[in-house]
Enzyme design. Structure first.
Site, PDB file in Angstrom:
ATOM      1  N   LYS A  22     -18.144  24.812   9.867  1.00 30.66           N
ATOM      2  CA  LYS A  22     -17.271  25.891  10.202  1.00 30.66           C
ATOM      3  C   LYS A  22     -17.304  26.104  11.515  1.00 30.66           C
ATOM      4  O   LYS A  22     -16.120  26.382  12.352  1.00 30.66           O
ATOM      5  CB  LYS A  22     -18.229  27.297   9.812  1.00 30.66           C
ATOM      6  CG  LYS A  22     -17.586  28.774  10.414  1.00 30.66           C
ATOM      7  CD  LYS A  22     -18.536  29.765   9.833  1.00 30.66           C
ATOM      8  CE  LYS A  22     -19.797  29.946  10.387  1.00 30.66           C
ATOM      9  NZ  LYS A  22     -19.977  30.539  11.885  1.00 30.66           N
ATOM     10  N   ASN A  23     -18.462  25.643  12.291  1.00 33.81           N
ATOM     11  CA  ASN A  23     -18.349  25.858  13.813  1.00 33.81           C
ATOM     12  C   ASN A  23     -17.777  24.796  14.479  1.00 33.81           C
ATOM     13  O   ASN A  23     -17.573  24.988  15.790  1.00 33.81           O
ATOM     14  CB  ASN A  23     -19.870  26.044  14.283  1.00 33.81           C
ATOM     15  CG  ASN A  23     -20.578  27.498  13.781  1.00 33.81           C
ATOM     16  OD1 ASN A  23     -19.640  28.212  13.405  1.00 33.81           O
ATOM     17  ND2 ASN A  23     -21.796  27.619  13.920  1.00 33.81           N
ATOM     18  N   CYS A 117     -23.913  41.569  17.842  1.00 30.67           N
ATOM     19  CA  CYS A 117     -23.940  41.630  16.214  1.00 30.67           C
ATOM     20  C   CYS A 117     -25.478  41.741  16.183  1.00 30.67           C
ATOM     21  O   CYS A 117     -26.392  41.940  16.886  1.00 30.67           O
ATOM     22  CB  CYS A 117     -23.260  40.221  16.042  1.00 30.67           C
ATOM     23  SG  CYS A 117     -24.150  38.771  16.284  1.00 30.67           S
ATOM     24  N   ARG A 122     -24.802  39.246  22.518  1.00 29.89           N
ATOM     25  CA  ARG A 122     -23.722  37.925  22.655  1.00 29.89           C
ATOM     26  C   ARG A 122     -22.604  38.367  23.485  1.00 29.89           C
ATOM     27  O   ARG A 122     -21.356  38.625  23.297  1.00 29.89           O
ATOM     28  CB  ARG A 122     -22.986  38.240  21.109  1.00 29.89           C
ATOM     29  CG  ARG A 122     -23.820  38.009  19.793  1.00 29.89           C
ATOM     30  CD  ARG A 122     -24.679  37.016  19.652  1.00 29.89           C
ATOM     31  NE  ARG A 122     -23.643  35.597  19.346  1.00 29.89           N
ATOM     32  CZ  ARG A 122     -23.025  35.517  18.062  1.00 29.89           C
ATOM     33  NH1 ARG A 122     -23.567  36.148  17.039  1.00 29.89           N
ATOM     34  NH2 ARG A 122     -22.530  34.026  18.239  1.00 29.89           N
ATOM     35  N   ASP A 306     -29.524  28.159  14.228  1.00 33.39           N
ATOM     36  CA  ASP A 306     -29.106  28.551  12.909  1.00 33.39           C
ATOM     37  C   ASP A 306     -29.793  28.114  11.476  1.00 33.39           C
ATOM     38  O   ASP A 306     -29.417  28.312  10.568  1.00 33.39           O
ATOM     39  CB  ASP A 306     -27.483  27.920  12.778  1.00 33.39           C
ATOM     40  CG  ASP A 306     -26.463  28.620  14.023  1.00 33.39           C
ATOM     41  OD1 ASP A 306     -25.513  28.045  14.096  1.00 33.39           O
ATOM     42  OD2 ASP A 306     -26.994  29.552  14.233  1.00 33.39           O
ATOM     43  N   ARG A 398     -19.060  34.165   4.779  1.00 35.94           N
ATOM     44  CA  ARG A 398     -18.205  33.753   5.971  1.00 35.94           C
ATOM     45  C   ARG A 398     -19.031  32.122   6.541  1.00 35.94           C
ATOM     46  O   ARG A 398     -17.987  31.707   7.248  1.00 35.94           O
ATOM     47  CB  ARG A 398     -18.774  34.524   7.243  1.00 35.94           C
ATOM     48  CG  ARG A 398     -18.386  36.307   6.921  1.00 35.94           C
ATOM     49  CD  ARG A 398     -18.909  37.057   8.454  1.00 35.94           C
ATOM     50  NE  ARG A 398     -18.321  36.064   9.481  1.00 35.94           N
ATOM     51  CZ  ARG A 398     -18.902  36.211  10.657  1.00 35.94           C
ATOM     52  NH1 ARG A 398     -19.984  37.027  10.924  1.00 35.94           N
ATOM     53  NH2 ARG A 398     -18.658  35.667  11.827  1.00 35.94           N
TER      54      ARG A 398
HETATM   55  C1  EPZ Z   1     -22.380  29.573  18.623  1.00 35.18           C
HETATM   56  O1  EPZ Z   1     -22.011  30.829  18.690  1.00 35.18           O
HETATM   57  C2  EPZ Z   1     -22.149  29.433  17.061  1.00 35.18           C
HETATM   58  N1  EPZ Z   1     -21.131  30.028  16.347  1.00 35.18           N
HETATM   59  C3  EPZ Z   1     -23.559  30.314  16.451  1.00 35.18           C
HETATM   60  O2  EPZ Z   1     -23.456  29.935  14.928  1.00 35.18           O
HETATM   61  C4  EPZ Z   1     -24.640  29.524  16.895  1.00 35.18           C
HETATM   62  O3  EPZ Z   1     -25.777  30.420  16.523  1.00 35.18           O
HETATM   63  C5  EPZ Z   1     -24.814  29.605  18.562  1.00 35.18           C
HETATM   64  O4  EPZ Z   1     -23.437  28.918  18.880  1.00 35.18           O
HETATM   65  C6  EPZ Z   1     -25.912  28.766  19.136  1.00 35.18           C
HETATM   66  O5  EPZ Z   1     -25.763  27.497  18.706  1.00 35.18           O
HETATM   67  C7  EPZ Z   1     -20.004  29.445  16.600  1.00 35.18           C
HETATM   68  O6  EPZ Z   1     -19.930  28.399  16.844  1.00 35.18           O
HETATM   69  C8  EPZ Z   1     -18.639  30.023  16.045  1.00 35.18           C
HETATM   70  P1  EPZ Z   1     -23.820  30.822  22.519  1.00 35.18           P
HETATM   71  P2  EPZ Z   1     -21.943  31.163  20.440  1.00 35.18           P
HETATM   72  O7  EPZ Z   1     -22.727  31.273  23.344  1.00 35.18           O
HETATM   73  O8  EPZ Z   1     -21.111  30.054  20.889  1.00 35.18           O
HETATM   74  C9  EPZ Z   1     -25.880  33.698  25.660  1.00 35.18           C
HETATM   75  C10 EPZ Z   1     -23.482  30.867  12.833  1.00 35.18           C
HETATM   76  O9  EPZ Z   1     -24.549  31.390  12.296  1.00 35.18           O
HETATM   77  N2  EPZ Z   1     -24.813  33.829  26.226  1.00 35.18           N
HETATM   78  O10 EPZ Z   1     -24.237  29.253  22.546  1.00 35.18           O
HETATM   79  O11 EPZ Z   1     -21.562  32.739  20.357  1.00 35.18           O
HETATM   80  C11 EPZ Z   1     -25.814  34.196  24.172  1.00 35.18           C
HETATM   81  O12 EPZ Z   1     -26.163  35.694  24.105  1.00 35.18           O
HETATM   82  C12 EPZ Z   1     -23.420  31.441  14.118  1.00 35.18           C
HETATM   83  O13 EPZ Z   1     -22.926  29.864  12.463  1.00 35.18           O
HETATM   84  C13 EPZ Z   1     -24.547  34.558  27.343  1.00 35.18           C
HETATM   85  O14 EPZ Z   1     -25.540  35.193  27.856  1.00 35.18           O
HETATM   86  O15 EPZ Z   1     -23.437  31.100  20.991  1.00 35.18           O
HETATM   87  C14 EPZ Z   1     -26.851  33.386  23.408  1.00 35.18           C
HETATM   88  O16 EPZ Z   1     -28.408  34.227  23.864  1.00 35.18           O
HETATM   89  C15 EPZ Z   1     -24.270  32.394  14.673  1.00 35.18           C
HETATM   90  N3  EPZ Z   1     -23.342  34.565  28.123  1.00 35.18           N
HETATM   91  C16 EPZ Z   1     -26.830  32.079  24.048  1.00 35.18           C
HETATM   92  O17 EPZ Z   1     -26.252  32.414  25.286  1.00 35.18           O
HETATM   93  C17 EPZ Z   1     -22.205  33.955  27.602  1.00 35.18           C
HETATM   94  O18 EPZ Z   1     -20.917  34.113  28.028  1.00 35.18           O
HETATM   95  C18 EPZ Z   1     -26.234  30.999  23.241  1.00 35.18           C
HETATM   96  O19 EPZ Z   1     -25.074  31.768  22.964  1.00 35.18           O
HETATM   97  C19 EPZ Z   1     -22.434  33.283  26.395  1.00 35.18           C
HETATM   98  C20 EPZ Z   1     -23.682  32.968  25.700  1.00 35.18           C
END
Ligand code: EPZ
Length: 429
Positions: A22-23, A117, A122, A306, A398
């Site tokens: 998915k990702n 969420c 996020r 995850d 999802r």
């Molecule tokens: C991706 O989410 C995945 N989703 C998530 O999978 C996964 O848990 C996550 O990466 C971590 O591996 C998709 O790829 C669609 P991040 P993403 O930006 O990109 C902080 C699932 O279950 N952050 O790597 O949204 C954030 O708050 C989903 O399939 C900021 O502070 O995650 C978090 O604490 C859930 N500012 C950390 O970084 C930003 O601008 C990692 O988030 C961006 C992120």
């Protein structure tokens, strides 16, 4: 509102085929906006998030047609709108991934700010900071990101945190920018690498894929291509843990074992006998209970966040005590309360959940709150005595393709009921 009804207590035995990730599919669908030529994507999983993304692209003017064997053909030679509305983004945060390609190709984008969420606030500040450094004018007002850029310029981007979608959005912007971009502290997740491979096939010039430093030389245009989505390592890990918790045996096919090194290391530590070949992971427990294992989540190649909920569920029925620390998302413990309702002995200490394994969980009505928490509750139901009713399973749909069929083929007693026949547990007292 669909529910899953699970009669627990049966060891799982058999084979499961893993779907496309998915990702990886989500950012690659967004990448199709970067060219007016056809992009054919194979091994696309049949999931709600994919459907949502196809709807979003179609609303913009994309032509999306199903091909044989889970393939999609996307043609973006008639984009009329660069708008991602709130009612779409609120159901799927990954809609933010259209921001980079729309800016890069059309010079404008209006995308709803994704809300928080169940697993945390996020924010997308790092996405916006990077795009501003590339010359985009970005205004955030009334819950929307309004962005404009006549032409993006390459920039040196040093991400203060590892962000998967942030890295992806900036890659999707940089490939058509004027000049070269460098992304330091880039996410190294295999799904990011798969996006990069697809972009290179489209004509992008990217060095450093799989490392924390990406160098992207912007080109004038990108071409159509055909790309096969890599297997979903989290789906695979989820089925492996299900077999472990029930003391069973499983062959996970259509997977690349190397995607799960950090997970397999922990599962072996928990007592699983695991043999791997090119596209197969064979796991056996021979009726034994798993041993509790300590986990600390981290960006790839660390232990994936995850898989945290699934390992928490495993520790609930494992021998001994252990600590699982969630270092990526601050609130990713919504499943703990629901597991406690099934008899789990879990205690929170800041961002750590400490488990004391019990020999048996008891079935209960539980509620899913996010994608991986839902999966963890299904795993708990599979090993619990009696009946577990998992509510709000739209979260599961999802990210897990035909989950009840795949588990049924492994010997589980699991069925989905629709709203009309919602299962109401009979009071046993
Ligand atoms: C991706 O989410 C995945 N989703 C998530 O999978 C996964 O848990 C996550 O990466 C971590 O591996 C998709 O790829 C669609 P991040 P993403 O930006 O990109 C902080 C699932 O279950 N952050 O790597 O949204 C954030 O708050 C989903 O399939 C900021 O502070 O995650 C978090 O604490 C859930 N500012 C950390 O970084 C930003 O601008 C990692 O988030 C961006 C992120």
């Amino acid at each position: 509102m669909n529910q899953l009804i699970i009669e627990g207590g049966r060891p799982l035995h058999g084979e499961v085929r893993i779907s496309g990730a998915k990702n990886a599919a989500l950012p690659i669908l967004a990448a199709t906006l970067l060219t007016d030529q056809p992009v054919v994507i194979q091994n696309v999983p049949h999931l709600q998030d994919i459907t949502t993304t196809i709807t979003l692209l179609s609303q913009m003017g994309s032509s999306v047609t199903m091909k044989e064997s889970m393939g999609l053909e996307v043609v973006n030679n008639n984009i009329k709108s660069c708008f991602a509305p709130y009612d779409m983004v609120k159901t799927m945060r990954a809609s933010i991934l259209v921001l980079g390609p729309l800016l890069a190709r059309y010079g404008q984008a209006e995308v709803s700010l994704p809300g928080g969420c169940a697993i945390g606030p996020r924010p997308v500040n790092l996405h916006l900071q990077g795009l501003k450094k590339m010359g985009a004018d970005i205004q955030v007002e009334n819950g929307y990101i309004r962005a404009h850029a006549r032409k993006l310029n390459g920039a040196h981007l040093n991400l203060e945190m590892v962000t998967v979608s942030g890295t992806e959005n900036l890659m999707l912007a940089a490939v058509l920018a004027r000049g070269t971009s460098v992304i330091e502290n880039a996410a190294r997740e295999p799904e990011v690498e798969d996006l990069g491979r697809c972009l290179i096939r489209m004509g992008a010039r990217i060095d450093g894929l799989g490392t924390a430093r990406l160098e992207i030389a912007g080109v004038d245009e990108l071409l159509g291509t055909e790309h096969h989505i890599l297997p979903d390592r989290i789906e695979a890990g989820t089925y492996l843990v299900a077999a472990m918790m029930t003391g069973g045996e499983i062959k996970v096919r259509d997977i690349q074992p190397g995607l799960l090194d950090a997970v397999l290391e922990r599962l072996r530590e928990a007592g699983a006998i695991i043999d791997c070949s090119e596209n197969l992971i064979h796991l056996r427990m021979e009726g034994r209970r798993p041993l509790a294992v300590d986990i600390r989540t981290a960006p790839y190649p660390g232990f994936p966040t995850d898989m945290q909920a699934q390992l928490t569920a495993m520790n609930c029925v494992a021998i001994g005590s252990a600590a699982i620390t969630e270092d990526v998302f601050v609130h990713r413990f919504m499943h703990v309360q629901e597991l406690r309702r099934m008899g789990a002995e879990l205690r929170m200490d800041g961002s750590t959940v400490i488990s004391n394994g019990v020999p048996q969980l008891t079935g209960a009505p539980v509620m899913a709150t996010d994608l991986r928490a839902s999966a963890c509750l299904v795993l708990a139901g599979l090993v619990a005595s009696g009946t577990t009713v998992v509510d709000r399973v739209y979260h599961i749909d999802r990210g897990y393709e035909t989950i009840e069929e795949k588990f049924t083929r492994l010997g589980a007693r699991i069925r989905r009921v629709s709203a009309s026949e919602e299962y109401t547990p009979v009071a046993t007292d």
